[in-house]
Motif scaffolding. Structure first.
Motif, short mmCIF file in Angstrom:
data_model
loop_
_atom_site.label_atom_id
_atom_site.label_comp_id
_atom_site.label_asym_id
_atom_site.label_seq_id
_atom_site.Cartn_x
_atom_site.Cartn_y
_atom_site.Cartn_z
N ALA A 183 36.50 41.27 30.37
CA ALA A 183 36.97 41.32 31.73
C ALA A 183 37.90 42.55 32.22
N LEU A 184 38.33 43.18 31.27
CA LEU A 184 39.23 44.67 31.68
C LEU A 184 38.07 45.54 31.56
N THR A 185 37.06 45.76 30.69
CA THR A 185 36.07 46.57 30.77
C THR A 185 35.28 46.46 31.83
N ALA A 186 34.95 45.27 32.25
CA ALA A 186 33.91 45.19 33.66
C ALA A 186 35.02 45.61 34.75
N ARG A 187 35.98 45.23 34.73
CA ARG A 187 36.84 45.89 35.89
C ARG A 187 37.03 47.34 35.92
N GLY A 188 36.96 48.12 34.90
CA GLY A 188 37.04 49.54 34.91
C GLY A 188 35.61 50.14 35.14
N LEU A 189 34.84 49.36 34.90
CA LEU A 189 33.12 49.71 35.21
C LEU A 189 33.14 49.70 36.66
N PHE A 190 33.71 48.48 37.40
CA PHE A 190 33.54 48.14 38.79
C PHE A 190 34.48 49.60 39.42
N GLU A 191 35.70 49.58 39.26
CA GLU A 191 36.25 50.63 39.91
C GLU A 191 35.68 52.04 39.70
N ALA A 192 34.64 52.40 38.66
CA ALA A 192 34.22 53.48 38.44
C ALA A 192 32.97 53.59 39.37
N ARG A 193 32.65 52.11 39.99
CA ARG A 193 31.33 52.02 40.77
C ARG A 193 30.13 52.15 39.99
N GLU A 194 30.37 51.70 38.57
CA GLU A 194 29.07 51.47 37.72
C GLU A 194 28.66 50.08 37.68
N PHE A 195 28.10 49.61 38.82
CA PHE A 195 27.81 48.23 39.02
C PHE A 195 26.99 47.51 37.90
N GLU A 196 26.03 48.25 37.74
CA GLU A 196 24.89 47.68 36.70
C GLU A 196 25.46 47.33 35.24
N ASP A 197 26.49 48.27 34.98
CA ASP A 197 27.17 47.94 33.79
C ASP A 197 28.50 46.89 33.75
N ALA A 198 28.85 46.94 35.03
CA ALA A 198 29.90 45.85 35.40
C ALA A 198 29.12 44.40 35.14
N ILE A 199 28.22 44.20 35.98
CA ILE A 199 27.36 43.13 35.99
C ILE A 199 27.11 42.66 34.70
N SER A 200 26.36 43.50 33.70
CA SER A 200 26.03 43.46 32.54
C SER A 200 27.24 42.75 31.63
N THR A 201 28.34 43.46 31.65
CA THR A 201 29.50 43.22 31.02
C THR A 201 30.10 41.90 31.25
N LEU A 202 30.01 41.43 32.72
CA LEU A 202 30.42 40.13 33.10
C LEU A 202 29.65 39.02 32.72
N ASN A 203 28.15 39.45 32.70
CA ASN A 203 27.25 38.30 32.19
C ASN A 203 27.33 37.84 30.81
N ASP A 204 27.69 39.20 30.11
CA ASP A 204 27.87 39.18 28.47
C ASP A 204 29.25 38.06 28.14
N SER A 205 30.50 38.39 29.08
CA SER A 205 31.51 37.62 29.00
C SER A 205 31.56 36.09 29.33
N LEU A 206 30.46 35.79 29.79
CA LEU A 206 30.45 34.25 30.12
C LEU A 206 30.12 33.58 28.70
N HIS A 207 29.56 34.21 27.72
CA HIS A 207 29.29 33.62 26.47
C HIS A 207 30.53 33.33 25.78
N PHE A 208 31.77 34.03 25.99
CA PHE A 208 32.96 33.63 25.29
C PHE A 208 34.01 33.06 26.13
N ALA A 209 33.67 32.57 27.32
CA ALA A 209 34.90 31.85 28.02
C ALA A 209 34.86 30.63 27.51
#
Length: 169
Positions: free
Chosen positions: A21-47
């Motif tokens: 979540a925190l990594t995705a937030r940082g990527l989002f703030e840096a406007r690295e949308f593809e990486d943020a989406i990938s990170t959030l999708n990965d996080s779904l497996h751990f929720a």
């Protein structure tokens, strides 16, 4: 702030979801949308709890929205409908795990952008039932009614802004 509050939940604190979540937030703030989406999708497996899934899907919706948003040279927003559709789908998934007034407000705007004005109005009203002071939702509601040629309800939505922001007059 919300992720920090969630980090205090024992099931959340012990898992890697907070890292994602925190990594995705940082990527989002840096406007690295593809990486943020990938990170959030990965996080779904751990929720492990519904609140985590709600927040992940809500964040996915936000990232897709901003990936699809571009400011034109004329100062007007342009939207990529595919990204807006993915944003709406993510917000709809979030609703399976919890309710949030901002979620409904964002969903209402997404529906508006997809020209689904009835769903836009329905989601906006749900947002306002949960949090009446969300004037941006009242403005979006007014625009949706306007697009449906319901001028009376449009005026009413805009006029209701004054109840929560009298200085807006």
């Amino acid at each position: 702030k919300e992720w920090l509050e969630l980090s205090q939940i024992p099931k959340f604190k012990d898992g890697p979801t907070d890292y994602y979540a925190l990594t995705a937030r940082g990527l989002f703030e840096a406007r690295e949308f593809e990486d943020a989406i990938s990170t959030l999708n990965d996080s779904l497996h751990f929720a492990e709890i519904p609140k985590e899934l709600e927040k992940i899907y809500q964040d996915l919706g936000t990232v897709y929205y901003y990936r699809g948003y571009k400011l034109g040279s004329n100062g007007l927003a342009k939207y990529n409908n595919l990204d807006i559709r993915k944003s709406v789908e993510s917000y709809e998934n979030a609703l399976k795990f919890g309710e949030d007034p901002y979620l409904y407000g964002n969903l209402g705007w997404g529906y508006f952008l997809l020209n689904d004005f009835e769903s836009s109005i329905e989601s906006s009203i749900k947002a306002l039932n949960l949090r009446p002071e969300l004037n941006y939702v009242r403005m979006n509601l007014g625009i949706a009614y306007l697009k449906m040629s319901n001028y009376e309800m449009s005026f009413s939505a805009y006029a209701s802004i004054l109840r929560f922001s009298p200085q807006a007059e």
